[in-house]
Design a protein around this motif. Sequence first.
Motif, PDB file in Angstrom:
ATOM      1  N   HIS A 194       0.808  -1.216   0.000  1.00 59.37           N
ATOM      2  CA  HIS A 194       0.000   0.000   0.000  1.00 59.37           C
ATOM      3  C   HIS A 194       0.842   1.267   0.000  1.00 59.37           C
ATOM      4  CE1 HIS A 194      -3.403  -2.593   0.075  1.00 59.37           C
ATOM      5  NE2 HIS A 194      -2.834  -3.262   1.071  1.00 59.37           N
ATOM      6  N   CYS A 208      -7.761  -1.022  -0.193  1.00 57.85           N
ATOM      7  CA  CYS A 208      -7.484  -0.383   1.098  1.00 57.85           C
ATOM      8  C   CYS A 208      -8.127   0.992   1.210  1.00 57.85           C
ATOM      9  CB  CYS A 208      -5.974  -0.262   1.316  1.00 57.85           C
ATOM     10  SG  CYS A 208      -5.208   1.044   0.340  1.00 57.85           S
ATOM     11  N   CYS A 244      -7.711   1.244  -4.720  1.00 59.33           N
ATOM     12  CA  CYS A 244      -7.220  -0.015  -4.145  1.00 59.33           C
ATOM     13  C   CYS A 244      -8.235  -0.504  -3.111  1.00 59.33           C
ATOM     14  CB  CYS A 244      -5.865   0.264  -3.492  1.00 59.33           C
ATOM     15  SG  CYS A 244      -5.122  -1.155  -2.674  1.00 59.33           S
ATOM     16  N   CYS A 277      -1.936   2.239  -5.305  1.00 53.42           N
ATOM     17  CA  CYS A 277      -1.005   1.475  -4.466  1.00 53.42           C
ATOM     18  C   CYS A 277      -0.144   0.555  -5.329  1.00 53.42           C
ATOM     19  CB  CYS A 277      -1.778   0.630  -3.458  1.00 53.42           C
ATOM     20  SG  CYS A 277      -2.599   1.598  -2.190  1.00 53.42           S
TER      21      CYS A 277
HETATM   22 ZN   LIG Z   1      -3.821  -0.022  -1.098  1.00 55.08          ZN
END
Ligand SMILES: [Zn+2]
Length: 309
Positions: free
Chosen positions: A175, A187, A185, A192
């Motif tokens: 990340h 996340c 992403c 990332c």
């Molecule tokens: Zn990420």
Amino acid sequence: MTQLPSSAASIGIDLGGTKCAGVVLDPSGAVVARHRVPTPNGGDAIIAAIVATATGLRNQAHALGLGDIDHLGIGMPGLVTPNGNLRFAPHLFGVTEVPLTEMLRAQFDAAKSPFSVVNIENDNTAAAWAEFTSGAGKGVDDMVYVGFGTGIGGAAVVGGKLQRGRNGFAGELGHMVVDRNGDPCVCGRNGCWELYASGRGLAKLAGRPGPEITAAAHVGDEDAAEILRAFARNVALGLADLVAIYDPEVLVLGGGVMSPPEPLVGFIRTALPLTMGLGAFHRPIPNVVGAGLGGEGGAIGAARLALLI
Ligand SMILES: [Zn+2]
């Protein structure tokens, strides 16, 4: 955290996105039994899969004359606190904020087969420890392990010490943002590294499944090799950042994307200095090597870390 494993047998389980795979290590640290089941969806089902795997391994250990194994280590793909709460696991469906150790202990107690130690780690942290103690990083003091699977994770060993961070969350290497205008992403950030250098990144670049590309290149397909060279530049971009941060002696590359390791690891070895800027002319380039323990590093490392608790 520089001591080597103690002289007890232990069980390690690596819970990945597709399989829950475990090993028994004998007191010398060698793998003497294996067991695996598919990874189900949802927190309760995952707990059940871990319990079934641990119980199966314990029974195998009994049959091998290792007695009652007391130490269980588990590697999980996500943010795991030192007391065993899995807080965030974006690659596991339906799993977030799960008090894993507590839930596992309750299950083992109910089955009247408690473990005195149940230790949960990030899966790539566990794999890094295994590579450091008996794999491709054995004998060095400064190493970074990077696991390339559905996503990317890893861990650094600095001066012989495994870096876990204040909360156990260190090593979320996938990340690091390499393109702030990039795609979203899992996340919640954009651009990332793992979007470009994971198994998913390879599939997107190739327009077909990543394992097809690595297998074709492995047997000499030049079109597949050309795709892997482009992919290797994506991998090297993040590795160059890790060299800048950690100055390691060895970069160990594991995970399904790196299997088989050649020719991809060789392409990455070539791409890395070209990505490091002018510093590449004035500093040693770290060795870039494939993982030494194949897909079992996570389970082996989890078993060994459980002995250090
Ligand atoms: Zn990420």
